[in-house]
Motif scaffolding. Structure first.
Motif, short mmCIF file in Angstrom:
data_model
loop_
_atom_site.label_atom_id
_atom_site.label_comp_id
_atom_site.label_asym_id
_atom_site.label_seq_id
_atom_site.Cartn_x
_atom_site.Cartn_y
_atom_site.Cartn_z
N UNK A 147 -1.96 -3.66 -6.93
CA UNK A 147 -2.65 -4.44 -5.90
C UNK A 147 -2.42 -3.84 -4.51
N UNK A 148 -1.16 -3.51 -4.20
CA UNK A 148 -0.82 -2.98 -2.88
C UNK A 148 -1.42 -1.59 -2.65
N UNK A 149 -1.54 -0.79 -3.72
CA UNK A 149 -2.15 0.54 -3.57
C UNK A 149 -3.63 0.42 -3.26
N UNK A 150 -4.26 -0.60 -3.83
CA UNK A 150 -5.67 -0.82 -3.52
C UNK A 150 -5.85 -1.19 -2.05
N UNK A 151 -4.95 -2.06 -1.54
CA UNK A 151 -4.97 -2.40 -0.12
C UNK A 151 -4.74 -1.16 0.74
N UNK A 152 -3.79 -0.32 0.31
CA UNK A 152 -3.44 0.90 1.05
C UNK A 152 -4.63 1.84 1.13
N UNK A 153 -5.34 1.99 0.01
CA UNK A 153 -6.51 2.87 -0.04
C UNK A 153 -7.66 2.34 0.80
N UNK A 154 -7.64 1.03 1.04
CA UNK A 154 -8.67 0.42 1.90
C UNK A 154 -8.28 0.45 3.37
N UNK A 155 -7.13 1.02 3.65
CA UNK A 155 -6.68 1.14 5.04
C UNK A 155 -5.87 -0.02 5.55
N UNK A 213 -2.58 -1.96 6.33
CA UNK A 213 -1.19 -1.54 6.54
C UNK A 213 -0.23 -2.17 5.54
N UNK A 214 -0.50 -3.41 5.17
CA UNK A 214 0.40 -4.08 4.24
C UNK A 214 0.47 -3.36 2.89
N UNK A 215 -0.56 -2.60 2.59
CA UNK A 215 -0.60 -1.88 1.32
C UNK A 215 0.48 -0.83 1.18
N UNK A 216 1.06 -0.38 2.31
CA UNK A 216 2.08 0.66 2.26
C UNK A 216 3.36 0.20 1.58
N UNK A 217 3.51 -1.10 1.40
CA UNK A 217 4.75 -1.59 0.75
C UNK A 217 4.73 -1.36 -0.76
N UNK A 218 3.66 -0.75 -1.28
CA UNK A 218 3.63 -0.49 -2.72
C UNK A 218 4.79 0.40 -3.13
N UNK A 219 5.28 1.25 -2.21
CA UNK A 219 6.41 2.12 -2.52
C UNK A 219 7.68 1.33 -2.80
#
Length: 221
Positions: free
Chosen positions: A96-104, A106-112
């Motif tokens: 889920x977070x990687x999808x947010x990250x790929x959409x630009x 910022x919260x998506x970066x927590x996938x790591x």
């Protein structure tokens, strides 16, 4: 002629016997892990048999593996299901977070961070199932004790993570080694976590285990 290649007790034959035992154990682990839900019980049995038969030359591969599998089945399965649920949650969060990250976003970066959680859980699982194979304890105490051991012994835990990652990568790039990697990995794991476990054993427990090992080796002969 003593010590020759036809001497069944020479170093070459002993090493060959252990390799064969590792192959047999790995196949047993694969077969008994097929239902997925039994992976906990099969992993506990694998560590138990590696520690007893491969590392301490006592007992028998087939008999001890299935005895450990059956005796630890309930507790190991519950532990495995709990850890599997957490792993699936972390994997879902990563997706889920990687999808947010790929959409630009910022919260998506927590996938790591969830990758870190997965790594920590993988190390913890190594402690949980090896501890369960070695000691009788309640499930709650097993989770608590192994969690403490993992963080208190960070250097050894990091080594476990590296070994686990290497084993998975080797199987990934060359799948046929799966017929020996599970048991071979447990041999390496035994060498690491037993250094941790001995810190928490009393001198009496250590001495009792040494005596038991010697007695069972004599009985086997």
């Amino acid at each position: 002629m003593s010590g020759g290649i036809f001497d069944l007790d020479n170093k070459f034959n002993r090493a060959l016997s252990k390799i064969v035992d590792c192959v047999i154990l790995s196949i047993l682990w694969i077969v008994s892990s097929v239902p997925i839900l039994t992976i906990g019980a099969s992993t506990t049995a694998l560590y138990y048999t590696v520690h007893k038969v491969i590392m301490h030359n006592r007992g028998y591969v087939w008999r001890d593996y299935w005895a450990a599998f059956i005796s630890n089945f309930k507790k190991s399965t519950i532990a495995w299901v709990i850890m599997l649920v957490f792993a699936l949650v972390f994997a879902l969060d990563i997706n889920i977070m990687r999808q947010f990250f790929e959409l630009g976003e910022k919260i998506g970066s927590i996938y790591t961070i969830f990758y870190v959680f997965l790594a920590v859980e993988a190390v913890w699982a190594n402690y949980v199932f090896s501890y369960m194979a070695r000691f009788e304890d309640k499930l709650r105490r097993i989770f608590r004790n192994t969690l403490v051991m993992m963080f208190v012994n960070l250097i050894w835990s990091l080594l476990v993570l590296i070994m686990f990652a290497v084993a998975c990568y080797v199987v990934y790039i060359f799948p046929p080694v799966i017929i020996i990697i599970p048991a071979a990995y447990m041999v390496c794991l035994d060498d690491v976590v037993e250094r941790v476990y001995v810190k928490y054993m009393t001198p009496e427990q250590i001495e009792e285990e040494k005596e038991r090992n010697m007695e069972e080796v004599k009985d086997a002969k």
